[in-house]
Structure formats: C-alpha cells, structure tokens
Design an enzyme around this catalytic site. Sequence first.
Site, PDB file in Angstrom:
ATOM      1  N   PHE A   1     -11.905   2.675   0.191  1.00  0.00           N
ATOM      2  CA  PHE A   1     -10.771   1.858   0.637  1.00  0.00           C
ATOM      3  C   PHE A   1     -11.235   0.650   1.439  1.00  0.00           C
ATOM      4  CE2 PHE A   1      -7.318   0.989   3.721  1.00  0.00           C
ATOM      5  CZ  PHE A   1      -6.277   0.776   2.838  1.00  0.00           C
TER       6      PHE A   1
ATOM      7  N   ASN B   1      -6.165   5.649   9.851  1.00  0.00           N
ATOM      8  CA  ASN B   1      -5.337   4.934   8.878  1.00  0.00           C
ATOM      9  C   ASN B   1      -5.286   5.850   7.666  1.00  0.00           C
ATOM     10  OD1 ASN B   1      -4.055   3.172   7.155  1.00  0.00           O
ATOM     11  ND2 ASN B   1      -5.863   1.914   6.784  1.00  0.00           N
ATOM     12  N   PRO B   2      -4.397   6.856   7.709  1.00  0.00           N
ATOM     13  CA  PRO B   2      -4.402   7.882   6.666  1.00  0.00           C
ATOM     14  C   PRO B   2      -3.718   7.387   5.394  1.00  0.00           C
ATOM     15  CG  PRO B   2      -2.583   8.253   8.167  1.00  0.00           C
ATOM     16  CD  PRO B   2      -3.328   7.053   8.694  1.00  0.00           C
TER      17      PRO B   2
END
Length: 251
Positions: free
Chosen positions: A24, A133-134
């Site tokens: 990510f 920041n899931p």
Amino acid sequence: MPVQYILGEWDFQGLSLKMAPPVFIPRPETEELVEWVLEEVAPRPRAAEPQGGPLILEVGCGSGAISLSLLSHLPQSRAIAVDKGAAAVCLTRENAQRLRLQDRIHIVPLDVTSEGSWAHLLPWGPLDLIVSNPPYVFRQDMEQLAPEIRSYEDPAALDGGEKGMDIIERILALAPRLLKDSGSIFLEVDPRHPELVGGWLQSRPDLSLQLVAVRRDFCGRPRFLHVRRSGAPDGRPVDVQPGPLPAGAPG
C-alpha cells in the site's frame, strides 16, 4: 502503474521511503495522522520512564511509513510494526535499514485476525500507543476505486469488510490487552466511521475504551480518531477537532 511504484520511492513526512507493488502506498492524509500523534505525544514529559519515550505499535505497517516517521521525530521512542503481508514486512525492514532505524523497531509478520498471534507482542511490554491506517474501505465501495489502485495495490490493505469495520473492531477489541492505562489508539478511518466506532464502543463497555476526539482531514472530512483506554470519565463529549481546513471546506 502508480508513479510511486515507477519511481521506486516516495517522500513521507520528509523521509524517502522505498515503494514496491503491491504494498500500500501511503497517502497525504496519513501524514496528517502522524502529525496529530506527534502533537499529542511530543509534549508529554517522560523523564521518569526508563526508556524515555513511548512504545508504539503500528498495525498494518505496509511500507513502515507511520512507525518510521514517528521514530524519526521521537528520538527515544521504540516501535513494533506488524503486517500479515510478507511483501509489507520485507519492505518495512528495508526502509528501517535505509533510515538507520532498525535498532529501534521490531518488525513482526502478524495477522491481527488471529487472536493467538497477539501473544507474540506481550514480551515487549505494555504499549503507550497503537497507531494504524487499517483497511477501512466499505466492501461495496471497492469497485469504485481508481483502476490503478485496483490493479496494483493489495486489496487486503483496503477492503475493510461490509462496513469497513472488520480490522478496526479487531484492533479495538485487542487493544486493552496490550495498552497501558490511559494508553491511546490513533486511527485513520472513513468519514462514516466516527459514528459507527462511537456506537460500537458504547456497546462494549467491558473494553474500557472511549472515543475522545475526532479530527478532520485537509478536505474537512472526519478522518482520524483518538480512542483512549480508561482515559476520560463516562459521558464526556467527543472533541471534534477541525484540523487545517481549506477555504470553502465543509465545517
């Protein structure tokens, strides 16, 4: 292909981090999350603590952007960074070595949905902070993401389940086992989540967690949550912090 992958590196909070698919890519909003954590943590006196700085857990570390930037700004802090993706664990290790922070961070392959695996975190002692920041995208919104995101970035880092709450709930449910009294959780979430998280916490008084503040991002959306363990008395209103609002942004 996203430009971050083409260049092979990207700037985050003044740090040059290596980037590689499918890990990510950190967004500007996450820099705001780090800034908020630093605002809350840096002023606290810690001279009486043996280590002199907070012990931080980053859940879903990806490139290591959050934990490494916090370590770089908090010289006496230590961090544990966990991720279930092997590529993310490897990339965080590379970035820690790149920034010469490898001696202050433990990088652990860990799936937070596997409850027994959390026992591996206990030997490092109770935590001061959990920051994440899931994955928080509502499953119905996954198809609306930009094509370059769907094609190149790991969907497991984005898909938060039906209401985007699957990993958020897991972090909150396990946090009391790991946090010190008055320890804090800082989360980046969907703008619909502050209300959902507040309601969920009210339904779980056994956790002794309270949503104490919501902060807006640079577009004026409620994007960040501060949850505290045994911090504020019951009935205290949630503090909604505006953050840096641009001209014309919704209030």
